[in-house]
Design an enzyme around this catalytic site. Structure first.
Site, mmCIF file in Angstrom:
data_model
loop_
_atom_site.group_PDB
_atom_site.id
_atom_site.type_symbol
_atom_site.label_atom_id
_atom_site.label_comp_id
_atom_site.label_asym_id
_atom_site.label_seq_id
_atom_site.Cartn_x
_atom_site.Cartn_y
_atom_site.Cartn_z
ATOM 1 N N CYS A 1 6.371 -1.550 -4.622
ATOM 2 C CA CYS A 1 5.870 -0.946 -5.372
ATOM 3 C C CYS A 1 5.961 0.454 -4.067
ATOM 4 O O CYS A 1 7.274 1.622 -3.221
ATOM 5 C CB CYS A 1 4.420 -1.122 -5.532
ATOM 6 N N GLY B 1 4.310 -1.481 -1.312
ATOM 7 C CA GLY B 1 3.799 -2.714 -1.089
ATOM 8 C C GLY B 1 2.900 -4.074 -0.402
ATOM 9 O O GLY B 1 3.217 -5.154 -0.146
ATOM 10 N N TRP B 2 2.002 -3.405 -1.203
ATOM 11 C CA TRP B 2 0.607 -3.958 -0.213
ATOM 12 C C TRP B 2 -0.668 -4.633 -0.755
ATOM 13 O O TRP B 2 -1.627 -4.808 -0.976
ATOM 14 C CB TRP B 2 0.255 -3.533 1.622
ATOM 15 N N ASP B 3 -0.134 -4.232 -2.637
ATOM 16 C CA ASP B 3 -0.868 -4.292 -3.803
ATOM 17 C C ASP B 3 -0.682 -4.911 -4.831
ATOM 18 O O ASP B 3 -0.646 -5.789 -5.253
ATOM 19 C CB ASP B 3 -1.705 -2.741 -3.930
ATOM 20 N N ARG B 4 0.772 -4.492 -5.393
ATOM 21 C CA ARG B 4 1.336 -4.670 -6.851
ATOM 22 C C ARG B 4 2.275 -5.948 -6.312
ATOM 23 O O ARG B 4 2.277 -6.699 -7.036
ATOM 24 C CB ARG B 4 1.550 -3.602 -7.337
ATOM 25 N N ARG C 1 -10.126 -2.467 -0.494
ATOM 26 C CA ARG C 1 -9.714 -2.221 -1.897
ATOM 27 C C ARG C 1 -11.489 -2.659 -2.563
ATOM 28 O O ARG C 1 -11.798 -2.320 -3.299
ATOM 29 C CB ARG C 1 -9.044 -3.139 -1.920
#
Length: 611
Positions: free
Chosen positions: A310, A313-316, A362
């Protein structure tokens, strides 16, 4: 806590892991002692099924929020190798580790936050890699300049020159070239970009780019798929929608959304059988399911690897990596010897925590993409999401093509039931279902320790209704209405299981003819429900034991895949509600938050506590 205990992962280890993750985000530079313990446990879990090499990142010199030991899987162990006490550590690695590390050091500047492509899943010699998107020129020049200024005195002069000299165009070409070289070394052909933007823009400045808009067409040798997917902010809306994804769609008309779904005309991709032009009409459940089908198809049918990214590169990215790892594990195609608790620990620790997912932030913002990921496991239990061929599907044959209850999953071992609106393929799944079907059923919570939480152990049966748990297709709605035009209705009915037995896959008839009965508000049986009936439209067959519009009962025979994924989901839910949900009230207050969460995982139904 000693590493001697790391050979066996128990549910309480998941609790401890989540408790740590919600307190701190991993940064390898911080010297996180607990993080190092988690890292070592991950290595133990990898070693049970794989031979691997390690790229050292002890001080974060490669990336400050990647693991301190980046794992490069080489091959799956044979049964003899698994059983052998000596793990063949003296066998030479398939990788030239020093050369690979040097290539990474050069390539990392091409990616946002230096998050270079890393192979994280191995299937039949094909890598699934993850990374951030491409860095903008400003970031590349900034990072290389800082590294040049603060480089060690004994660093080779040619290395410093490579990072600090040259024109702007030359620098772009050089670092993009290193990135491309790394991808080709890992045999990556397909690049799946989840960004909803062509370039990420803040304050009028391009802060990231993407392979899909590279002006010099440097990535022409790769098949680039633009598969836009909502960012973590969307999952705050999902939480506020009482954790329901059915009928919840992303707003594709927002100003910053300029990337369209684009699946190239490719001989492999053309065989998926999905109408990608309709992607803007899909809700978040359908969108996620169809992307999973896409990634699994590439892995199953292709001969090369895949990169998923994404922006950072650390959620989706970890969400889809985690779902892919769990899906392959459920098929027995990856991490074959790990238990549900072990694979859950591995994916939570490695795919999410050690690769920099900021869970404290989050959770504080209510952007619960982590919870969505594991809750979503219930939507990929069927064999259409399996690496196996469709012929291996373990479903009962049916004599009436209109009688289809693919959305009904029964777990007799724990007496947990769910009816989900699987909206991925309306033509294949049929159009029957309960319009306001209960999403979760729980009976006798003592049999499921992951759901009881010390509440009243007495047997209870209840249900909550979803406005769109299973939808009817427009072409068949009138047909269903005509079938049930003379049906009576009950007040506040609920469907409950009448039979928990499993049927043989070849069985085509049933004496009881159906596993569902409708109970009125006073508890009386109102008759049997066909797969076309909603709870408010019940046939009057009464005790005749026959479905009103189907000649046979449809029972879903649980697959091993479903059982494994459901076990992971239940362990996660239990840990999450204890370590995160119970401590995060959100804007609506702790009581409201827990009520919503408990309803979603089946612990609470409306105003009535189930367990």
């Amino acid at each position: 806590m000693s590493l001697a205990s790391s050979d066996e992962i128990k549910p309480e280890d998941i609790h401890n892991l989540l408790e740590h993750c919600v307190k701190t985000a991993h940064k390898v530079k911080d010297g996180d002692i607990e993080g190092e313990f988690i890292m070592e446990r991950c290595l133990v879990l990898f070693s049970k099924d794989y031979r691997y090499s390690v790229i050292k990142n002890f001080s974060g010199e490669l990336c400050g929020h990647y693991p301190s030991k980046v794992v490069f899987l080489e091959y799956q162990l044979s049964d003899d190798e698994r059983n052998c006490k000596k793990r063949y550590d003296d066998v030479q690695s398939m990788y030239d580790v020093p050369r690979m590390r040097e290539l990474i050091k050069q390539a990392r500047y091409a990616r946002c936050r230096s998050r270079f492509p890393v192979p994280v899943i191995l299937y039949e010699g094909k890598h699934v890699c993850r990374s951030a998107t491409l860095a903008s020129g400003a970031e590349m020049f900034g990072r290389t300049g800082l590294d040049f200024l603060f480089s060690a005195p004994d660093r080779p002069q040619e290395e410093a020159a490579d990072r600090g000299g040259g024109s702007g165009a030359d620098t772009f070409d050089r670092f993009r070239g290193h990135d491309i070289n790394l991808l080709k070394t890992l045999s990556i052909r397909y690049i799946c970009d989840l960004m909803v933007e062509k370039k990420k823009v803040k304050f009028g400045m391009n802060i990231t780019s993407s392979e899909k808009v590279d002006k010099e067409n440097r990535y022409a040798d790769f098949c680039i798929l633009s598969v836009p997917y909502p960012g973590c902010e969307f999952f705050k809306e999902w939480k506020d929608n009482s954790y329901f994804g059915e009928m919840m769609k992303f707003d594709w008309n927002q100003d910053y959304v300029d990337a369209n779904l684009d699946i190239p005309d490719d001989s492999l991709l053309n065989k998926i059988g999905l109408d990608w032009k309709k992607y803007r009409t899909w809700d978040i459940i359908q969108l996620t399911q169809n992307y999973m089908k896409l990634f699994i198809h590439i892995l199953r049918e292709g001969n090369t690897g895949i990169l998923v990214h994404c922006i950072s590169g650390w959620d989706r990215t970890p969400m889809f990596i985690s779902l892919l790892r769990l899906s392959l594990w459920a098929d027995g195609a990856a991490h074959a010897t790990l238990s549900p608790a072990e694979i859950l620990y591995l994916t939570l620790a490695y795919d999410w925590y050690l690769f920099g997912h900021n869970l404290p932030d989050r959770v504080n913002k209510g952007e619960e993409i982590l919870f969505f990921c594991f809750n979503f496991l219930s939507y990929i239990t069927s064999d259409e999401f399996s690496l196996k061929s469709s012929s291996s599907a373990r479903k009962v044959s049916r004599t009436d093509s209109e009688c289809n209850m693919d959305g009904v999953l029964l777990d007799s071992d724990h007496r947990r039931f769910s009816i989900r609106g699987s909206n991925t393929s309306i033509s294949s799944l049929g159009s029957c279902g309960f319009e306001n079907a209960p999403v979760f059923f729980t009976t006798n919570p003592e049999e499921d320790p992951h759901l009881s939480h010390g509440r009243n152990p007495s047997v209870s049966i209840s249900a909550r209704y979803s406005p769109a748990a299973n939808r009817l297709s427009s072409e068949n709605s009138s047909h269903f209405n005509s079938i049930h035009s003379n049906s009576s209705s009950s007040s506040s009915p609920m469907a409950v299981p009448n039979n928990l037995r499993k049927m043989e896959t070849t069985r085509s008839t049933s004496e009881g003819c159906g596993s569902w009965q409708v109970v009125s508000s006073c508890g009386s049986l109102r008759g049997l429900v066909s797969s076309h009936d909603s709870p408010h439209s019940v046939g009057s067959s009464g005790s005749s034991g026959r479905l009103s519009s189907c000649q046979e009962a449809i029972e879903y025979v649980e697959s091993t895949r479903h059982k494994k994924l459901d076990a992971v989901r239940r362990i996660f839910h239990n840990a999450y509600v204890n370590k995160i949900a119970a401590k995060s009230g959100g804007a609506g207050g702790i009581g409201n938050f827990l009520d919503q969460f408990a309803e979603k995982v089946g612990i609470r139904s409306g105003k009535t506590t189930l367990v």
